[in-house]
Enzyme design. Structure first.
Site, mmCIF file in Angstrom:
data_model
loop_
_atom_site.group_PDB
_atom_site.id
_atom_site.type_symbol
_atom_site.label_atom_id
_atom_site.label_comp_id
_atom_site.label_asym_id
_atom_site.label_seq_id
_atom_site.Cartn_x
_atom_site.Cartn_y
_atom_site.Cartn_z
ATOM 1 N N SER A 68 0.917 -1.290 0.047
ATOM 2 C CA SER A 68 -0.108 -0.154 -0.031
ATOM 3 C C SER A 68 0.805 1.504 0.056
ATOM 4 C CB SER A 68 -0.802 -0.154 1.324
ATOM 5 O OG SER A 68 -1.875 -1.004 1.260
HETATM 6 N N1 SAM Z 1 -0.971 -3.539 3.866
HETATM 7 C C1 SAM Z 1 -0.589 -4.552 2.900
HETATM 8 C C2 SAM Z 1 0.935 -4.022 2.393
HETATM 9 O O1 SAM Z 1 1.116 -2.809 2.587
HETATM 10 O O2 SAM Z 1 1.543 -4.635 1.963
HETATM 11 C C3 SAM Z 1 -1.516 -4.450 1.711
HETATM 12 C C4 SAM Z 1 -1.533 -5.307 0.765
HETATM 13 S S1 SAM Z 1 -2.567 -5.098 -0.623
HETATM 14 C C5 SAM Z 1 -3.373 -3.649 -0.855
HETATM 15 C C6 SAM Z 1 -4.088 -6.197 -0.055
HETATM 16 C C7 SAM Z 1 -3.583 -7.832 0.304
HETATM 17 O O3 SAM Z 1 -5.006 -8.330 0.543
HETATM 18 C C8 SAM Z 1 -3.295 -8.591 -1.002
HETATM 19 O O4 SAM Z 1 -2.148 -9.231 -0.588
HETATM 20 C C9 SAM Z 1 -4.264 -9.686 -1.237
HETATM 21 O O5 SAM Z 1 -4.073 -10.819 -1.535
HETATM 22 C C10 SAM Z 1 -4.987 -9.680 0.250
HETATM 23 N N2 SAM Z 1 -6.178 -10.246 0.061
HETATM 24 C C11 SAM Z 1 -7.370 -9.795 -0.611
HETATM 25 N N3 SAM Z 1 -8.554 -10.695 -0.363
HETATM 26 C C12 SAM Z 1 -8.116 -11.320 0.935
HETATM 27 C C13 SAM Z 1 -8.751 -12.038 1.764
HETATM 28 N N4 SAM Z 1 -10.121 -12.525 1.603
HETATM 29 N N5 SAM Z 1 -8.431 -12.706 2.911
HETATM 30 C C14 SAM Z 1 -6.707 -12.518 3.158
HETATM 31 N N6 SAM Z 1 -6.077 -11.508 2.083
HETATM 32 C C15 SAM Z 1 -6.894 -10.883 1.209
#
Ligand code: SAM
Length: 218
Positions: A68
């Site tokens: 993010s």
């Molecule tokens: N705060 C994290 C970072 O800075 O790296 C944000 C990562 S990204 C914006 C959001 C993450 O949510 C992704 O890695 C995605 O795979 C995960 N994600 C999406 N749906 C999900 C779910 N149902 N359960 C767990 N993780 C999920």
């Protein structure tokens, strides 16, 4: 696994400048700014892209996902008002950067990721950096009921609605922070649990997240 990460003056200086930028953009919580100033964000990047690590941008981390934008991390963290010892469920571990920020603020973090490759990476990198959250692999849209209740729940992917099952896993007085909207844009929503079935919802600014994919999501 052998890691070669180093936190040199160049990265430390870039991190200080990032903190000043976030302050100018409206982040006021000094503890959150101090945490951003401490966690080496370039450790989550390939060395080739170190020059991108302290820009205020989201960046690809593989599997179609992103680390993010620092402003978004700071914004969500500020909304959580973390107290030392808070039990926090983070849904969407991704790179693990946000997890480290929460731990710098003294939270006990339970973090869940659905993408196996990202999960495998974070269970190696975070302990190497000295952060030991509770890691889970699976669909976080349902929360993790076995570990509930939580003081705070943070969703780091865009949801189509607020899943009831997450509200059920909050303690009374607990807070959920979740971006809610369509695939294009989402509004940051906070939900405070004021009684067993009573909630106070506030809708805030607009962001753009990768989708929350799962049983109680897209
Ligand atoms: N705060 C994290 C970072 O800075 O790296 C944000 C990562 S990204 C914006 C959001 C993450 O949510 C992704 O890695 C995605 O795979 C995960 N994600 C999406 N749906 C999900 C779910 N149902 N359960 C767990 N993780 C999920």
């Amino acid at each position: 696994m052998a890691y070669k990460y180093k936190d040199n003056y160049r990265e430390q200086g870039a991190r200080k400048r990032l903190v000043e930028l976030l302050r100018k953009k409206g982040i006021e919580d000094e503890k959150v700014l101090a945490a951003i100033g401490k966690v080496p964000r370039h450790f989550f990047f390939d060395e080739t892209f170190y020059n991108q690590a302290y820009k205020d941008i989201a960046f690809p981390i593989g599997e179609g996902q992103t680390i993010s934008q620092p402003y978004t991390v700071a914004y969500q963290t500020q909304l959580l008002h973390i107290n030392k010892g808070d039990k926090v469920l983070e849904i969407g571990t991704g790179s693990g950067y946000q997890t480290c920020i929460l731990m710098e603020l003294g939270a006990q973090v339970y973090t869940i990721e659905r993408q196996e490759k990202l999960y495998e990476r974070t269970i190696q990198v975070l302990p190497y950096m000295g952060y030991k959250p509770h890691f889970f692999l699976g669909d976080g849209s349902k929360g993790i009921s076995e570990q509930a209740p939580y003081n705070k729940i943070l969703v780091t992917a865009g949801a189509p609605f607020v899943p009831d099952i997450l509200l059920q896993q909050l303690k009374i007085g607990g807070l959920l922070v979740i971006p809610v909207g369509n695939e294009e844009t989402q509004q940051m929503v906070t939900v405070l649990k004021v009684g067993e079935h009573d909630y106070e919802k506030v809708v805030l600014d607009t962001f753009r997240f990768v989708p929350l994919v799962g049983d109680k999501a897209w």
